[in-house]
Design a protein around this motif. Structure first.
Motif, PDB file in Angstrom:
ATOM      1  N   LEU A   1     -13.478  -8.141  -1.183  1.00 40.95           N
ATOM      2  CA  LEU A   1     -12.673  -8.916  -0.241  1.00 40.95           C
ATOM      3  C   LEU A   1     -11.599  -9.657  -1.015  1.00 40.95           C
ATOM      4  O   LEU A   1     -11.908 -10.450  -1.907  1.00 40.95           O
ATOM      5  CB  LEU A   1     -13.561  -9.930   0.486  1.00 40.95           C
ATOM      6  CG  LEU A   1     -14.634  -9.341   1.380  1.00 40.95           C
ATOM      7  CD1 LEU A   1     -15.684 -10.384   1.694  1.00 40.95           C
ATOM      8  CD2 LEU A   1     -14.018  -8.823   2.660  1.00 40.95           C
ATOM      9  N   ILE A   2     -10.347  -9.373  -0.717  1.00 36.66           N
ATOM     10  CA  ILE A   2      -9.261 -10.041  -1.421  1.00 36.66           C
ATOM     11  C   ILE A   2      -8.582 -11.000  -0.460  1.00 36.66           C
ATOM     12  O   ILE A   2      -7.928 -10.583   0.493  1.00 36.66           O
ATOM     13  CB  ILE A   2      -8.252  -9.017  -1.970  1.00 36.66           C
ATOM     14  CG1 ILE A   2      -8.983  -8.019  -2.885  1.00 36.66           C
ATOM     15  CG2 ILE A   2      -7.144  -9.722  -2.734  1.00 36.66           C
ATOM     16  CD1 ILE A   2      -8.124  -6.900  -3.382  1.00 36.66           C
ATOM     17  N   GLY A   3      -8.792 -12.276  -0.705  1.00 32.54           N
ATOM     18  CA  GLY A   3      -8.181 -13.300   0.147  1.00 32.54           C
ATOM     19  C   GLY A   3      -8.511 -13.094   1.608  1.00 32.54           C
ATOM     20  O   GLY A   3      -7.675 -13.313   2.472  1.00 32.54           O
TER      21      GLY A   3
ATOM     22  N   GLU B   1      -4.614 -13.750  -6.495  1.00 34.19           N
ATOM     23  CA  GLU B   1      -5.687 -12.782  -6.273  1.00 34.19           C
ATOM     24  C   GLU B   1      -5.405 -11.466  -7.009  1.00 34.19           C
ATOM     25  O   GLU B   1      -6.292 -10.871  -7.614  1.00 34.19           O
ATOM     26  CB  GLU B   1      -5.850 -12.499  -4.775  1.00 34.19           C
ATOM     27  CG  GLU B   1      -6.332 -13.687  -3.956  1.00 34.19           C
ATOM     28  CD  GLU B   1      -5.189 -14.529  -3.402  1.00 34.19           C
ATOM     29  OE1 GLU B   1      -4.037 -14.364  -3.864  1.00 34.19           O
ATOM     30  OE2 GLU B   1      -5.438 -15.361  -2.516  1.00 34.19           O
ATOM     31  N   SER B   2      -4.135 -11.039  -6.973  1.00 31.15           N
ATOM     32  CA  SER B   2      -3.818  -9.740  -7.572  1.00 31.15           C
ATOM     33  C   SER B   2      -4.073  -9.754  -9.078  1.00 31.15           C
ATOM     34  O   SER B   2      -4.397  -8.724  -9.661  1.00 31.15           O
ATOM     35  CB  SER B   2      -2.371  -9.371  -7.280  1.00 31.15           C
ATOM     36  OG  SER B   2      -1.519 -10.324  -7.861  1.00 31.15           O
ATOM     37  N   ILE B   3      -3.925 -10.919  -9.683  1.00 31.25           N
ATOM     38  CA  ILE B   3      -4.149 -11.004 -11.135  1.00 31.25           C
ATOM     39  C   ILE B   3      -5.593 -10.620 -11.460  1.00 31.25           C
ATOM     40  O   ILE B   3      -5.862  -9.877 -12.406  1.00 31.25           O
ATOM     41  CB  ILE B   3      -3.853 -12.443 -11.630  1.00 31.25           C
ATOM     42  CG1 ILE B   3      -2.386 -12.763 -11.370  1.00 31.25           C
ATOM     43  CG2 ILE B   3      -4.215 -12.601 -13.085  1.00 31.25           C
ATOM     44  CD1 ILE B   3      -1.996 -14.193 -11.688  1.00 31.25           C
TER      45      ILE B   3
ATOM     46  N   ILE C   1       0.829  -1.208   0.000  1.00 31.06           N
ATOM     47  CA  ILE C   1       0.000   0.000   0.000  1.00 31.06           C
ATOM     48  C   ILE C   1       0.868   1.265   0.000  1.00 31.06           C
ATOM     49  O   ILE C   1       0.596   2.224  -0.731  1.00 31.06           O
ATOM     50  CB  ILE C   1      -0.934   0.016   1.233  1.00 31.06           C
ATOM     51  CG1 ILE C   1      -1.907  -1.166   1.177  1.00 31.06           C
ATOM     52  CG2 ILE C   1      -1.712   1.326   1.320  1.00 31.06           C
ATOM     53  CD1 ILE C   1      -2.729  -1.333   2.443  1.00 31.06           C
ATOM     54  N   ALA C   2       1.926   1.232   0.807  1.00 27.06           N
ATOM     55  CA  ALA C   2       2.696   2.447   1.052  1.00 27.06           C
ATOM     56  C   ALA C   2       3.206   3.149  -0.212  1.00 27.06           C
ATOM     57  O   ALA C   2       3.025   4.366  -0.340  1.00 27.06           O
ATOM     58  CB  ALA C   2       3.840   2.138   2.014  1.00 27.06           C
ATOM     59  N   PRO C   3       3.819   2.435  -1.162  1.00 22.92           N
ATOM     60  CA  PRO C   3       4.358   3.164  -2.312  1.00 22.92           C
ATOM     61  C   PRO C   3       3.274   3.870  -3.117  1.00 22.92           C
ATOM     62  O   PRO C   3       3.546   4.899  -3.741  1.00 22.92           O
ATOM     63  CB  PRO C   3       4.997   2.055  -3.154  1.00 22.92           C
ATOM     64  CG  PRO C   3       5.071   0.847  -2.298  1.00 22.92           C
ATOM     65  CD  PRO C   3       4.050   0.996  -1.235  1.00 22.92           C
ATOM     66  N   VAL C   4       2.079   3.335  -3.115  1.00 22.84           N
ATOM     67  CA  VAL C   4       1.007   3.936  -3.926  1.00 22.84           C
ATOM     68  C   VAL C   4       0.368   5.100  -3.184  1.00 22.84           C
ATOM     69  O   VAL C   4       0.218   6.202  -3.716  1.00 22.84           O
ATOM     70  CB  VAL C   4      -0.057   2.887  -4.293  1.00 22.84           C
ATOM     71  CG1 VAL C   4      -1.152   3.509  -5.150  1.00 22.84           C
ATOM     72  CG2 VAL C   4       0.576   1.701  -4.995  1.00 22.84           C
ATOM     73  N   LEU C   5      -0.005   4.854  -1.937  1.00 26.46           N
ATOM     74  CA  LEU C   5      -0.792   5.860  -1.225  1.00 26.46           C
ATOM     75  C   LEU C   5       0.035   6.749  -0.296  1.00 26.46           C
ATOM     76  O   LEU C   5      -0.436   7.796   0.119  1.00 26.46           O
ATOM     77  CB  LEU C   5      -1.890   5.161  -0.406  1.00 26.46           C
ATOM     78  CG  LEU C   5      -2.873   4.298  -1.202  1.00 26.46           C
ATOM     79  CD1 LEU C   5      -3.883   3.659  -0.272  1.00 26.46           C
ATOM     80  CD2 LEU C   5      -3.585   5.121  -2.270  1.00 26.46           C
ATOM     81  N   GLY C   6       1.225   6.299   0.053  1.00 22.26           N
ATOM     82  CA  GLY C   6       2.049   7.132   0.923  1.00 22.26           C
ATOM     83  C   GLY C   6       2.008   6.744   2.381  1.00 22.26           C
ATOM     84  O   GLY C   6       2.811   7.232   3.172  1.00 22.26           O
ATOM     85  N   TYR C   7       1.042   5.907   2.774  1.00 24.79           N
ATOM     86  CA  TYR C   7       0.996   5.444   4.154  1.00 24.79           C
ATOM     87  C   TYR C   7       1.021   3.919   4.148  1.00 24.79           C
ATOM     88  O   TYR C   7       0.280   3.302   3.385  1.00 24.79           O
ATOM     89  CB  TYR C   7      -0.307   5.871   4.841  1.00 24.79           C
ATOM     90  CG  TYR C   7      -0.380   7.313   5.260  1.00 24.79           C
ATOM     91  CD1 TYR C   7       0.418   7.788   6.311  1.00 24.79           C
ATOM     92  CD2 TYR C   7      -1.262   8.182   4.642  1.00 24.79           C
ATOM     93  CE1 TYR C   7       0.333   9.107   6.713  1.00 24.79           C
ATOM     94  CE2 TYR C   7      -1.344   9.502   5.039  1.00 24.79           C
ATOM     95  CZ  TYR C   7      -0.551   9.968   6.071  1.00 24.79           C
ATOM     96  OH  TYR C   7      -0.641  11.265   6.469  1.00 24.79           O
ATOM     97  N   PRO C   8       1.819   3.307   5.019  1.00 32.50           N
ATOM     98  CA  PRO C   8       1.766   1.851   5.086  1.00 32.50           C
ATOM     99  C   PRO C   8       0.678   1.393   6.044  1.00 32.50           C
ATOM    100  O   PRO C   8       0.941   0.744   7.051  1.00 32.50           O
ATOM    101  CB  PRO C   8       3.158   1.488   5.605  1.00 32.50           C
ATOM    102  CG  PRO C   8       3.547   2.654   6.440  1.00 32.50           C
ATOM    103  CD  PRO C   8       2.820   3.866   5.924  1.00 32.50           C
ATOM    104  N   ALA C   9      -0.556   1.727   5.751  1.00 29.82           N
ATOM    105  CA  ALA C   9      -1.626   1.419   6.704  1.00 29.82           C
ATOM    106  C   ALA C   9      -2.980   1.440   6.016  1.00 29.82           C
ATOM    107  O   ALA C   9      -3.100   1.880   4.872  1.00 29.82           O
ATOM    108  CB  ALA C   9      -1.618   2.430   7.842  1.00 29.82           C
TER     109      ALA C   9
ATOM    110  N   VAL D   1       2.108  -8.503  -0.921  1.00 30.06           N
ATOM    111  CA  VAL D   1       2.546  -7.200  -1.420  1.00 30.06           C
ATOM    112  C   VAL D   1       1.825  -6.889  -2.730  1.00 30.06           C
ATOM    113  O   VAL D   1       1.292  -5.794  -2.931  1.00 30.06           O
ATOM    114  CB  VAL D   1       4.073  -7.193  -1.655  1.00 30.06           C
ATOM    115  CG1 VAL D   1       4.542  -5.818  -2.103  1.00 30.06           C
ATOM    116  CG2 VAL D   1       4.798  -7.646  -0.405  1.00 30.06           C
ATOM    117  N   GLU D   2       1.801  -7.894  -3.582  1.00 32.36           N
ATOM    118  CA  GLU D   2       1.195  -7.714  -4.903  1.00 32.36           C
ATOM    119  C   GLU D   2      -0.314  -7.435  -4.770  1.00 32.36           C
ATOM    120  O   GLU D   2      -0.864  -6.549  -5.432  1.00 32.36           O
ATOM    121  CB  GLU D   2       1.451  -8.988  -5.716  1.00 32.36           C
ATOM    122  CG  GLU D   2       1.380  -8.847  -7.198  1.00 32.36           C
ATOM    123  CD  GLU D   2       2.403  -7.867  -7.776  1.00 32.36           C
ATOM    124  OE1 GLU D   2       2.222  -7.534  -8.939  1.00 32.36           O
ATOM    125  OE2 GLU D   2       3.329  -7.407  -7.073  1.00 32.36           O
ATOM    126  N   ASN D   3      -0.962  -8.185  -3.892  1.00 28.62           N
ATOM    127  CA  ASN D   3      -2.396  -7.976  -3.670  1.00 28.62           C
ATOM    128  C   ASN D   3      -2.668  -6.555  -3.199  1.00 28.62           C
ATOM    129  O   ASN D   3      -3.586  -5.887  -3.677  1.00 28.62           O
ATOM    130  CB  ASN D   3      -2.923  -8.938  -2.590  1.00 28.62           C
ATOM    131  CG  ASN D   3      -2.992 -10.365  -3.080  1.00 28.62           C
ATOM    132  OD1 ASN D   3      -2.821 -10.622  -4.282  1.00 28.62           O
ATOM    133  ND2 ASN D   3      -3.228 -11.285  -2.170  1.00 28.62           N
TER     134      ASN D   3
END
Lengths: 879, 598, 128, 171
Positions: free
Chosen positions: A381-383, A433-435, A357-365, A516-518
């Motif tokens: 719902l992913i996995g 799932e990410s696919i 999440i962090a690289p995209v949104l800026g927060y790891p949360a 990470v990918e998900n």
């Protein structure tokens, strides 16, 4: 907003609020026996009737479900209303035996209180002797339907909130009672919500029977130490012993608890608790004094550091540690031991989600809060089999789908309880799932359904993302994964076009790189559809452990320092150098897997394991065991004598979450307080142990007098915790980011924009979906709702309801294998490791899949699992 | 000889449940056999119709072309009918209806008061068409109303027309149908549903059953019209499990209508889609309540839920839903064809059109009647209903099912419409009229109805569940001689409490029978409580049976019938009753033809 | 596609009304065949059958064909009464099939009384 | 209370042996026809009851698994509607109409006679398994009051003292 008057008090409430809610807002109490804010109003007890004057006409009506309207004048206790209430209560007493002296609920019974309040002196109505059923056989919960007042709260919470329907009203009219089918004992989630919500003594906790009157119990308000949802707990205690657990209705979880929260606390009283330190003497772990053990530990580390350098030490922490402990542990390892070889949770689990999440949104949360789920129109719902992992978050989905008709899109390898709700099920093999998510993104882009206002304006990397998705057409993905292509398209459209849509991710320990990918795919999806920075939108990453988020916040990783500062960033490092009066290593250290691999090869000589049980929990059990055996010096600090502790040179008993102070940060970034119960404290808190070891290793800097002092330091060095102090946490904690002491926190992240300016869309990797060969089964490492990892295994109550692991299979596979429920089967991995366990039929399992709970150490399931291979292929045969 | 045979004569055989129960299928078989014997089967046709309404006189056969009405026809009468009437054109005198008052035989259906005084809108096709033939329904302007809506009117115009007609819900509530539709149309959430409430639970009411059995297409057409008006594409008919024939006929009707494309996609090339499913009930009176009914269709326990939201906003599966009862739907074809103004010209100021009533109890012409709103109770009971049998006195009429109230002797001039009935403490309900004579104990009757409500209460809300049982216990005490001063006041207070604070329509009106009998027959309650005596000689604990010597004709009927050998009788001697053995079962009273026992 | 149209609906109505005409209250003509024992013996049933066939053949819907008991003139059987709407009933006596056919064509269909076979006009009526 | 509890358990257990598993297979047809939504529960239960005469535990459990509806929900529905029964019925089901018209015309006497002479109350089955007595709220045949149905046969205009005579026709 509508404005009305309740008993002369003028009050404004949201449109659609009930008269009852308006009265509460006005500070006026209206008696009721069948209302709870979690439930759909029901209108059975008829005690809440009020006189409503509107447009010159006065009428009486129940307050619990009639909406408040502008200009209403409400009278709540006229003589006529009180007389009606008295009649109502007298009618209830007609069939409610007055066994108050021996009733478990005495003193905490709504009916008793109201009868007292309305001063009903005698019973004018002939008493009705009827016999309803008693259930003493169920786990934890006792039913005595003779005391039932038919308010239906138990039935309703079971259906409307829990989504279970394990109990139902049965029969009709005067003979109505509450039961399972054919009065069998309960076989359910055992959340205990029915017993908790029962206003009288009809459904009660067995542990309270003959134990303590409610008014004799002392209350300790703390935070649940199992999963990451941060439910408030109230420990009801007598004679320094917890006898009952409930939760404040004002807490973030509104009083709801799952089986672990309500009954799992017995782990703290387990016989397996460590009380005395152990030191290995002549190859045997022997009881030792604290002095001896601490000296042994400190000397051992000093010896290795001296002879092999700090790089030869590895430390594994845990998301079970409090924020304060995590912070001090990180400081201890990186400054006193002097190594950046520190990790937790196998370096995977919740951490991997935040890394995505962090690289995209800026927060790891997570970006939003749990209570927003109920108002989302679409939930992806992913996995995330939340029924098993996070039952209280599952409740939110039950509420969203049940009363607001939200739709659920499930991307998972197994059918979950939530695939039965209205929506779409996209079956993706474990790790793929990410696919599917990327394929949805592709569809949304191709069909022009993305949020045009955001792209370019608020986000960058759109073109690169589009380019990376060339292979991810729904057709291609559908054919690779065996999904219906139209389902992918429909899911994409539903998600993109919903007014509000939330994404929920949940990771157990084992889903490594795919996590990470998900998370990355999920973050991209949220950004391109504009479902971010708004209420009931965004991403929730739900960790497995109570402080999954806090462990990331405190930087328990080889790269991070507290507050998401990077170790390799010089400015950050300098800041901590001066704060911690040390010289930090300049490069990132080894992660959990590398540490263990190092121990196996001899590069790592010493291991310091805190509140973690890698032997039972990490993938590739054999390698992990070997690593611990090879390591020269191992210190394990835990509350239990775990499989890992058995391989240690020094074992330091820690105290449990019921015995210490501190804070946890929940999945919704809520920093909440942990308070000790009145029970006797066993061992020492991890914080004390770090300080004692530091002192023995020559550092004089570790002089925190209390966790509170640690938090004071955290707030200085972590921006998002800047305004967090024990004084300001209050009953329900504070959601970070909290800038200063006056800041009450922000439940929605990225609201005005992204901390890095624009969201950075992450491109997808090459499409690579692992598949099982013919005849192979896919092993899905499930979670049992009764267990969550190391602690639950020591909880006598949780073991009582779920004593052994069972492999879940579908009918077709059972027929093919020729096995029936209760037969034993053997699972063999590609490398030849095998485990044996019993089979049970399940609706969750699809053909070619076998679901096995991963938390039973006795099963050694992790011996079948390899690092970075999410799709575990096994051979299954009748044993 | 000829492709479609021409029948010179048609025998309309009533095949409603009542007549079938009385053996009309056997009569049909006998007639067929007889016709065949005379080689008349190509000349004379037997048609099975829906209920004719005159159930007490069944089995019924009406012979056309002349409209000769035969009642109480038995299979053994078949040769007579065929030989005399069919073949020779002579009326079979003994099977003609006998007017109770004049003792004269009335050959023509239309001359019988029971039929002559009715005005048929809902029951327009009764006895005139083959209940299972869609063609015959179409021939009587069937589906022309729907065609007109689809072809010439917008949904808004349809709603306007219904509003203009003043049609109010015939299920009991009397809510204006047009307004209901308008509200449902307003909600912009799809799918929508329209439901026909065929859960006719009131004991003593069978008008909906009659319509569903006798003229099922009129219900389907009405539902399709409502579907068009509100924007629904799916309808459900909720039918009681106790009505298997209705379910069977509706199933056939739906299949036939689908066959013609009058249900399904693109009906009559209008682009309108509509289909209907049957949802069977399973025996719960409370499922007549709209929200409980919807839960029942959803496969749940039929317990009423809170409103708001109203069904028009969130009904079946939380979607906008319109619910009307059978009779309401059956009114729609004539309204659409003749216009709202025409309908509004019938009836009273506030209650338009006609109403179907089921006349039952102590009345001569038990059956189903349709009269304009505003007809007096007196006309209903004495002119159409033919008065009270055995020359007994009219005591009270109970209107509106178990939740209705009693209208006592002396108030029979009341005009039957929604408001007037409410004014006298009764209600329209679904239209059951139970007539009681002076052999009826009003306390016992109140107890009976309260017991019904206790049994049928869903158990959800306190006042209905506990309050009614408390009232029932008190009534039992009174009937069994344990009544005390103040009991009546207690019942009034508790009854009002139950009515005021209960949740659904069942509970809100469940105390009505008690309250209205107290209102009009307080003296009977007092007699039970103070004198420990039941004036109507019904409550066994409060009476002793004696043989009135001056009336006893020494026939011994009482002796023969007594199940407990409590009657002492010898030939030519007055009987007497051994009180020790008497169980007060009333068999002797029933058996005595001379009213010599009391 | 719809299976039937509004026109079809009307057609079905027309066709079916014919079949149901017996039950209709209104009709243009009514033929009563007197079918006492004597009438039947003299061949009334043949005459009834003839009328029935003719009505069926021409698909006529506004005629009622009925029977009645002995008219009291047993010597002149078979006997029928024809009653056109608005005119007095006419009784025909000693008929045979040919005569009956003529009565049907000329009187019932054409409206002209066949005086050759008529016994009387306006003698008696049946209740309708 | 405990006695009653034991009784209940006994009652529940006693039904366990009644339906052999191979007969339960017949339910698959109903499940295939109706599985999907709770909407179909009542029709499915009706057909199952037609098949077995009653709805014992195994039948309900099997429907629960097959239709994916919680078993307590099914049990709640079965016990709510008077049409359904969880105990086996007698060979002949007497449906005595206790609608108003019938009540007024003597159904109450008929009920008393059956209770007294056959020895069964409403909802009960006679010990010889011959009759099950059910009270129904109006059969819609008020013109024939008082009415009772025995099996599929409707008997109307019954003179109450003749009740037993009619019952004797059903062995």
């Amino acid at each position: 907003m509508v404005t009305l008057t309740v008993d002369g008090v003028k009050v404004s409430v949201k449109k659609g609020s009930s008269i009852l809610e308006a009265a509460q807002a006005a500070g006026v109490r209206i008696p009721t026996l069948c209302h709870d804010k979690r439930l759909i109003p029901y209108g059975a007890c008829r005690l809440c009737i009020v006189e409503v004057t509107a447009r010159g006409k006065t009428r009486t009506m129940p307050a619990c479900f009639n909406p408040a309207r502008d200009g209403m004048e409400i009278a709540t206790s006229t003589p006529a209303l009180n007389s009606s209430r008295r009649t109502q209560l007298m009618l209830l007493l007609r069939s409610h035996p007055l066994l108050c002296p021996s009733c478990d609920a005495a003193g905490d019974c709504e009916l008793q209180n109201l009868v007292f309040e309305h001063q009903i002196p005698d019973l004018p109505f002939a008493r009705q002797s009827r016999y309803f059923h008693l259930d003493n056989d169920s786990n934890f919960i006792r039913f005595n339907m003779n005391l039932c007042i038919r308010c239906g709260m138990c039935v309703r919470i079971c259906e409307e909130v829990q989504g279970q329907s394990e109990i139902s009203f049965i029969n009709r009219g005067m003979n109505t009672e509450v039961s399972t089918d054919f009065m069998r004992p309960l076989d359910c989630e055992f959340c205990g919500q029915c017993a908790d919500i029962c206003p009288v003594g009809a459904i009660s906790s067995k542990w309270l029977v003959g134990t303590g009157r409610r008014f004799e119990l002392s209350h300790v308000k703390t935070t649940c130490s199992f999963c990451s949802l941060g439910c408030s707990l109230t420990l009801e205690e007598k004679d320094q012993q917890t006898v009952y657990v409930n939760s404040s209705h004002d807490g973030p979880n509104e009083g709801s608890l799952c089986v672990k929260g309500r009954y799992g606390w017995t782990y703290a009283y387990s016989d397996g608790r460590l009380e005395t330190p152990l030191v290995k003497k002549n190859g045997v772990l022997t009881e030792a004094s604290w002095e001896e053990a601490l000296d042994a530990a400190a000397n051992g580390f000093a010896r290795i550091k001296k002879s092999h350098g700090a790089q030869a030490i590895g430390a594994l922490g845990s998301a079970r540690l409090t924020n304060e402990e995590g912070y001090v542990f990180n400081r201890f390892v990186k400054s006193v031991l002097g190594t950046a070889n520190i990790d937790h949770g196998g370096g995977i689990s919740h951490l991997s989600l935040t890394e995505g999440i962090a690289p995209v949104l800026g927060y790891p949360a997570s970006t939003n809060s749990i209570r927003e789920i109920r108002n989302a129109r679409v939930i992806l719902l992913i996995g995330a089999d939340l029924t098993e992992t996070h039952p209280i978050a599952k409740n939110e989905i039950i509420m969203a789908t049940g009363r607001k008709r939200a739709r659920v899109i499930v991307i998972d390898s197994i059918k979950t309880k939530l695939t039965e709700r209205d929506g779409i099920f996209l079956k993706a093999p474990v790790g793929s799932e990410s696919i599917v998510v990327f394929s949805m993104i592709k569809t949304i882009m191709d069909e022009g359904l993305f949020d045009k206002a955001s792209i370019g304006n608020k986000a960058e990397g759109f073109e690169a993302l589009l380019e990376s998705l060339a292979d991810y057409t729904p057709e291609n993905v559908a054919s690779k994964l065996g999904i219906d292509v139209n389902s992918i398209r429909e899911a994409a459209r539903i998600f993109a076009q919903a007014p509000t849509a939330m994404i929920l991710l949940s990771e157990g320990l084992y889903r490594d790189s795919s996590g990470v990918e998900n998370a990355r795919a999920a973050a991209d999806l949220a950004v391109i559809t504009g479902h971010i920075g708004k209420e009931s939108c965004g991403i929730m990453a739900l960790g497995e452990k109570a402080n999954s988020q806090g462990a990331v916040d405190m930087g328990l990783t080889p790269q991070l320092l507290p507050g998401f500062a990077l170790l390799e960033d010089e400015a950050s490092r300098k800041k901590f150098d001066s704060l911690w009066k040390t010289k930090l290593p300049a490069t990132a250290g080894l992660n959990a897997r590398e540490i263990l691999a190092g121990a196996e090869t001899g590069a790592i000589k010493a291991l310091y394991v805190v509140a973690e049980n890698p032997v039972d929990d990490y993938p590739d059990r054999l390698q992990v065991e070997k690593a611990f055996k090879e390591a020269e010096f191992v210190v394990v600090q835990d509350i239990f004598f775990s499989s890992t502790a058995k391989l240690a040179d020094v074992v330091l008993p820690a105290c449990s979450a019921l015995e210490k102070n501190g804070t946890f940060t929940s999945a919704e970034r809520r920093v909440q307080t942990l308070r000790p119960s009145t029970k006797e404290k066993l061992g020492k808190s991890d914080l004390e142990l770090f300080e004692l070891l530091a002192k023995r290793m020559g550092s004089a800097q570790f002089t925190y007098s209390s966790p509170e002092a640690v938090m004071a330091e955290i707030s200085k060095c972590c921006d998002v915790y800047a305004g967090v102090s024990y004084d300001g946490l209050g009953a329900n904690g504070i959601i970070w980011p909290c800038k200063d002491s006056g800041d009450s926190g922000a439940s929605i992240l990225c609201q005005g924009g992204f901390p890095t300016g624009k969201a950075k869309l992450a491109p997808a990797g090459p499409l690579n979906a692992p598949v099982a060969k013919d005849g192979q089964f896919v092993l899905v490492q499930g979670v049992s709702k009764f267990h969550s990892g190391s602690m639950s295994m020591w909880s006598s109550s949780l073991i009582q309801v779920c004593p052994e692991p069972l492999a879940e299979m579908c009918t077709a596979d059972m027929n093919t294998l020729g096995v029936e429920e209760g037969n034993t089967i053997r699972l063999t991995s590609e490398t030849g490791e095998s485990v044996r366990l019993k089979v049970k039929w399940s609706r969750r399992s699809l053909p070619g899949e076998i679901i096995v709970p991963c938390h039973f150490p006795s099963l050694k399931l992790n011996s079948l699992v390899k690092w970075n291979e999410p799709l575990v292929k096994v051979k299954v045969e009748k044993a | 000889m000829c492709a479609s045979p021409y029948y010179r004569m048609q025998l309309m055989m009533c095949a409603g449940t009542g007549c079938i129960a009385s053996g009309s299928l056997d009569v049909k078989a006998a007639l067929e056999k007889e016709l065949e014997k005379r080689n008349l089967q190509d000349e004379v046709q037997i048609i099975m119709t829906g209920c004719n309404g005159f159930c007490a006189m069944g089995p019924l056969v009406v012979v056309y072309p002349d409209g000769i009405f035969y009642n109480q026809v038995k299979p053994e009468h078949a040769p007579l009918i065929v030989e005399e009437h069919v073949l020779k054109g002579r009326l079979v005198e003994k099977l003609l209806f006998k007017e109770e008052a004049t003792k004269s035989r009335v050959p023509l259906m239309k001359d019988i008061d029971f039929f002559g005084l009715q005005r048929l809108i809902v029951l327009r096709n009764r006895g005139l068409i083959d209940a299972e033939s869609i063609d015959e329904y179409i021939a009587r302007d069937g589906y022309a109303g729907l065609a007109k809506c689809l072809n010439e009117m917008t949904p808004e115009q349809v709603i306007e027309e219904v509003k203009k007609s003043g049609l109010r819900g015939r299920g009991g509530g009397g809510f204006p149908t047009g307004l209901k539709w308008e509200e449902c149309r307003r909600y912009d959430s799809f799918p929508k549903y329209t439901i026909c409430n065929g859960d006719e639970g009131d004991p003593g009411a069978f008008m909906d059953r009659s319509v569903m059995e006798g003229d099922p297409h009129s219900v389907l057409e009405g539902m399709a019209i409502s579907g068009y008006a509100i924007g629904a594409e799916q309808g459900y008919i909720y039918v009681r499990a106790e009505y298997p024939l209705a379910i069977q006929r509706l199933e056939k009707a739906i299949a036939d209508a689908r066959d013609y494309g009058l249900l399904g996609k693109n009906i009559l090339d209008s682009g309108f889609n509509f289909d209907i499913g049957i949802a069977p009930g399973a025996g719960a009176f409370v499922c007549g309540e709209s929200t409980a009914l919807m839960y029942s269709i959803e496969g749940k326990r039929g317990m009423p839920r809170i409103k708001p939201p109203r069904s028009a906003e969130a009904g079946l599966w939380n979607q906008p839903t319109n619910l009307n009862n059978v009779e309401t739907f059956a009114n729609l074809n004539p309204i659409m064809l003749n216009g709202g103004d025409w309908f509004a010209s019938i009836g009273t100021e506030g209650s338009k059109g006609t109403k179907v009533f089921a006349l039952t109890g102590a009345i001569n012409n038990v059956g189903l009647v349709e009269v304009p709103m505003g007809t007096s109770l007196k006309t209903l009971i004495f002119d159409i209903g033919g008065g009270i049998p055995k020359k007994r006195k009219f005591k009270a009429a109970q209107i509106g099912g178990p939740s209705g109230g009693c209208i006592p002797n002396g108030m029979e001039e009341v005009e039957i419409d929604y408001e007037s009935l409410q004014g006298v403490g009764a209600m329209m309900g679904s239209g059951g009229v139970v007539v009681m004579d002076d052999m009826t104990c009003m306390v016992d009757t109140a107890k009976f109805f309260t017991n019904f409500s206790v049994d049928e209460s869903c158990g959800k809300c306190t006042p209905c569940r506990e309050g009614l049982k408390t009232m029932f216990d008190k009534l039992t005490d009174i009937c069994e001689g344990r009544g005390q001063e103040g009991d009546v006041e207690f019942l009034i207070e508790l009854g009002n409490h139950v009515n005021d604070t209960s949740h659904c329509g069942l509970g809100k009106s469940a105390a009505n029978p008690v309250l209205s009998t107290i209102r009009y027959f307080r003296n009977e309650y007092d007699a039970h409580i103070r004198d420990k005596h039941c004036p109507a000689l019904v409550c066994p604990d409060l009476i002793d049976f004696v043989v009135l010597e001056d009336k006893c004709k020494m026939c011994g009927a009482c002796f023969k019938g007594c199940p407990s050998n409590a009657i002492v009788w010898e030939k030519k001697k007055v009987a007497w009753i051994d009180r020790e053995k008497c169980t007060k079962c009333r068999t002797c009273i029933q058996n005595c033809k001379f009213a010599a026992i009391r | 596609m719809p299976k039937i149209s509004i026109e079809d609906l009307k057609k079905i109505k027309e066709q079916q009304l014919n079949k149901m005409s017996v039950r209709a209250g209104h009709h243009r003509a009514k033929i009563t065949v007197h079918m006492g024992t004597c009438g039947i013996a003299a061949g009334a049933r043949d005459i009834m059958t003839l009328f029935r066939d003719k009505i069926a053949e021409k698909d006529i819907s506004d005629i009622i064909l009925t029977n009645s008991g002995c008219a009291g003139l047993c010597a002149k059987e078979p006997m029928i009464t024809v009653e056109l709407e608005g005119s007095a009933p006419v009784k025909y006596v000693t008929l045979d099939k040919a005569k009956a056919e003529r009565v049907f064509d000329e009187h019932v269909m054409g409206g002209k009384v066949v005086e050759d076979y008529a016994l009387a006009i306006g003698s008696e009526t049946m209740a309708t | 209370m405990q006695e009653r509890d034991a009784l209940l358990k006994k009652k529940v257990e006693s039904t366990v042996e009644v339906i052999p598993p191979e007969q339960l297979k017949a339910l698959d047809e109903i499940i295939d026809k109706y599985a999907g939504t709770t909407q179909n529960l009542i029709p499915a239960l009706k057909e199952a009851q037609e098949m077995f005469g009653y709805l014992p535990m195994e039948v309900q459990r099997k429907l629960s698994v097959g239709m994916n509806i919680p078993a307590p929900h099914i049990y709640g529905v079965v016990t709510f509607y008077s049409f359904f029964t969880i105990t086996p019925r007698g060979r002949h089901t007497i449906r005595l109409c206790l609608g108003t018209a019938c009540y007024v015309k003597g159904a109450k006497e008929m009920l008393e006679i059956i209770i007294r002479d056959v020895g069964i109350n409403v909802g009960e089955t006679s010990e010889d398994g011959r009759y099950t007595l059910e009270a129904v709220r109006c059969l819609g045949a008020c013109g024939l009051a008082p009415v009772m149905m025995i099996g599929e046969d409707t008997h109307g205009n019954i003179h109450p003292p003749k009740t037993i005579g009619i019952l004797d026709g059903y062995q």
